[in-house]
Design an enzyme around this catalytic site. Structure first.
Site, mmCIF file in Angstrom:
data_model
loop_
_atom_site.group_PDB
_atom_site.id
_atom_site.type_symbol
_atom_site.label_atom_id
_atom_site.label_comp_id
_atom_site.label_asym_id
_atom_site.label_seq_id
_atom_site.Cartn_x
_atom_site.Cartn_y
_atom_site.Cartn_z
ATOM 1 N N HIS A 56 0.829 -1.222 0.000
ATOM 2 C CA HIS A 56 0.000 0.000 0.000
ATOM 3 C C HIS A 56 0.859 1.265 0.000
ATOM 4 O O HIS A 56 0.516 2.263 0.638
ATOM 5 C CB HIS A 56 -0.972 0.030 1.188
ATOM 6 C CG HIS A 56 -1.968 -1.083 1.173
ATOM 7 N ND1 HIS A 56 -3.141 -1.032 0.465
ATOM 8 C CD2 HIS A 56 -1.955 -2.300 1.765
ATOM 9 C CE1 HIS A 56 -3.813 -2.157 0.630
ATOM 10 N NE2 HIS A 56 -3.109 -2.954 1.397
ATOM 11 N N ASN A 129 -10.329 -3.213 1.787
ATOM 12 C CA ASN A 129 -9.902 -3.222 0.385
ATOM 13 C C ASN A 129 -11.132 -3.019 -0.497
ATOM 14 O O ASN A 129 -12.263 -3.099 -0.019
ATOM 15 C CB ASN A 129 -9.264 -4.568 0.019
ATOM 16 C CG ASN A 129 -7.790 -4.639 0.419
ATOM 17 O OD1 ASN A 129 -7.109 -3.629 0.528
ATOM 18 N ND2 ASN A 129 -7.312 -5.849 0.629
ATOM 19 N N TYR A 339 0.244 -4.197 11.307
ATOM 20 C CA TYR A 339 0.086 -2.792 10.877
ATOM 21 C C TYR A 339 0.765 -1.845 11.869
ATOM 22 O O TYR A 339 1.521 -0.957 11.492
ATOM 23 C CB TYR A 339 -1.403 -2.443 10.712
ATOM 24 C CG TYR A 339 -1.925 -2.883 9.366
ATOM 25 C CD1 TYR A 339 -1.859 -4.208 8.973
ATOM 26 C CD2 TYR A 339 -2.458 -1.972 8.466
ATOM 27 C CE1 TYR A 339 -2.312 -4.619 7.722
ATOM 28 C CE2 TYR A 339 -2.910 -2.372 7.218
ATOM 29 C CZ TYR A 339 -2.839 -3.699 6.857
ATOM 30 O OH TYR A 339 -3.277 -4.099 5.621
#
Ligand code: NDP
Length: 504
Positions: A56, A129, A339
């Site tokens: 990303h 997504n 993350y």
């Protein structure tokens, strides 16, 4: 004040007398070490880049709000969802996944769809997504999978062999591969695509009852995709077309919006459902779990500074609020760790204090202290330990997720549910796609898979055949493969097929 703003200074506020000429001994030089302004300017420039996100990396962002349009208090006690008409500020980042920071927005790729709600109970991140499923369902495969979508370690080129070798040895990917190679793999803009949580999450209410949920942000601009040919042109004409589109639409006052629809499953339904509701390679069919509309998201403000607000924005599916919790989805469980870990590496231990990431709806009161770039008051003179008797912040027991049962043997083990990996990809191909969609799917696959070795083409085409014989046949014909051979391979187990296609 306005006058002061115009005065060029060093980072430490000293007025700069000349920003064009380095300090030298005589006009030909050499340059003097005591030109501190020059040294500082170069040294800061040398440090301008921060680590790119591993996935990303290329993205665009905008601010907006979420408005509740239906009463969902029987499902969740999340305060930001507690009242019809209630609005919560948010920040969204859209992205491609596999490309580097300078890659083209029109690449065939899933698109990231991450929403940060600045709620009164802390920041809530929905890191989704534009596709409702994913390629793999065990996080142990994730680094390998991503390596295959990036560059060959020797040539530094994108590599169709790597790409399809992994996918064809990982048949659970077929559903997502089918979506990716449909024209949904090249959305026309970020405004013209849906966003999905993909994972199942848990909502729980004031009574402690819980529900399994999936989020669907449906675009109110309508779905629009680029064909392969259009995407190829766009990649060279304007590699930043989706970033540009989002920014310019908001500047024009055309504020894009999405309707939030939820699919909701009770624990009893989950117990007896015909497949594992936490398997991210599957959707919950709409006929079984009709989506209900619960709110609307509008994006109405551009960031003022890309690096400060978009590049430094940091989302994590672990940022949850009371009323919303994780599910046992294995991919989600790993993302809860990964993350946050990425942002600690990318931005440092105090990234939560950066303006775009900091709480807006409530104060942040923790006992975390110090670390690189701690630029707030660092807790001031208050206690830095708990428990304490000096008035420091106290835990709130009401914020607890209701206790839940876990069971089973702890060991490395595959998914063990009776449903196969091919049925939903086949349903998509047969029931949802038009014949024009199927033809574009075939063309998109053939143009990409055609770059891989023949044995890999055969192995992957057998998987298309398993999803639907017509699907496999069309791809086989496009690649000039022997359809009988494809059919034979499709009847094998994954292990047998891997062995039969290990070499030419
Ligand atoms: P439905 O007919 O009720 O729903 C089909 C969904 O597919 C719609 O949400 C539609 O979203 C989306 N869709 C339409 N065309 C395509 C395409 N070419 N590629 C990807 N998605 C498309 O069927 P089911 O719920 O039974 O699902 C059937 C299949 O549809 C699934 O196996 C899955 O592949 C796909 N799908 C299902 C979703 C779900 O949550 N149930 C969500 C998205 C896709 P829209 O009209 O907004 O484009």
């Amino acid at each position: 004040m306005a006058e002061d703003k115009k005065k060029l200074t060093t980072g430490f506020g000293k007025p700069v007398e000349d920003d064009q000429n380095s300090m030298t001994a005589g006009w030909p030089g050499p340059v003097l070490m005591q030109d501190v302004h020059l040294v500082d300017k170069l040294a800061h420039f040398d440090r301008e880049r921060i680590p790119e996100r591993v996935v990303h990396a290329k993205g665009a962002g905008a601010y907006g709000y979420f408005e509740v349009t239906a009463d969902v208090t029987k499902y969740t006690k999340a305060k930001f969802l507690s009242e019809v008409g209630k609005r919560t500020d948010l920040f969204v980042r859209f992205s491609t996944v596999g490309g580097e920071k300078g890659s083209a927005d029109a690449e065939r790729d899933p698109r990231g769809f991450a929403v940060k709600f600045y709620t009164e109970e802390g920041n809530y991140d929905m890191t989704g997504n534009n596709t409702p499923v994913f390629f793999i369902r065990d996080p142990l495969k994730f680094p390998d999978f991503i390596h295959t979508q990036k560059r060959n370690p020797a040539t530094n080129l994108k590599d169709a062999d790597m790409f399809w070798d992994f996918l064809s040895l990982t048949p659970e990917s077929i559903h997502q591969v089918t979506i990716l190679f449909s024209d949904s793999g090249t959305p026309r803009t970020f405004r013209n695509m849906n966003g999905y949580s993909s994972h199942t999450f848990k909502w729980y209410n004031e009574k402690g009852e819980h529900f399994w949920v999936q989020y669907h942000f449906k675009t109110e601009q309508g779905i629009q995709n680029l064909t392969r040919e259009e995407a190829d042109v766009m990649k060279s004409k304007d590699p930043d077309h989706a970033t540009r589109d989002l920014y310019e639409a908001i500047e024009r006052g055309e504020h894009p919006s999405w309707r939030l629809e939820m699919q909701i499953m009770t624990p009893e339904q989950a117990e007896s459902y015909r497949f594992d509701p936490f398997d991210i390679t599957k959707v919950w069919p709409h006929a079984d779990f009709p989506p209900i509309t619960v709110g609307r998201m509008v994006l109405n403000r551009n960031p003022e500074n890309y690096f400060a607000e978009v590049e430094q924005s940091a989302f994590s599916p672990g940022n949850l609020v009371p009323g919303i919790a994780a599910s046992p989805d294995k991919m989600l469980q790993a993302r809860l760790f990964s993350y946050h870990d990425t942002h600690l590496h990318r931005l440092g231990p105090n990234y939560h204090l950066l303006p775009v990431n900091s709480t807006k709806g409530c104060p942040m009161n923790s006992y975390q202290r110090d670390g690189f770039m701690r630029f707030d008051s660092n807790g001031g003179g208050g206690p830095n330990y708990y428990p304490n008797s000096f008035g420091g912040p106290e835990p709130e027991p009401k914020a607890a997720e209701p206790a839940f049962e876990v069971s089973g043997k702890a060991m490395r083990q595959p998914y063990n549910h009776p449903n196969d990996d091919f049925v939903q990809a086949g349903d998509l191909y047969r029931k949802v796609m038009t014949d024009a969609n199927r033809e574009n799917l075939r063309g998109n696959i053939v143009s990409h898979l055609g770059g891989a070795q023949k044995r890999i083409q055969l192995r992957q085409t057998a998987i298309f055949y398993k999803a639907d014989p017509d699907y496999g046949r069309r791809v086989a014909e496009g690649l000039r493969l022997d359809v009988k051979e494809v059919e034979r391979l499709s009847a094998m187990s994954a292990e047998e097929r891997a062995k039969a296609t290990a070499t030419d």
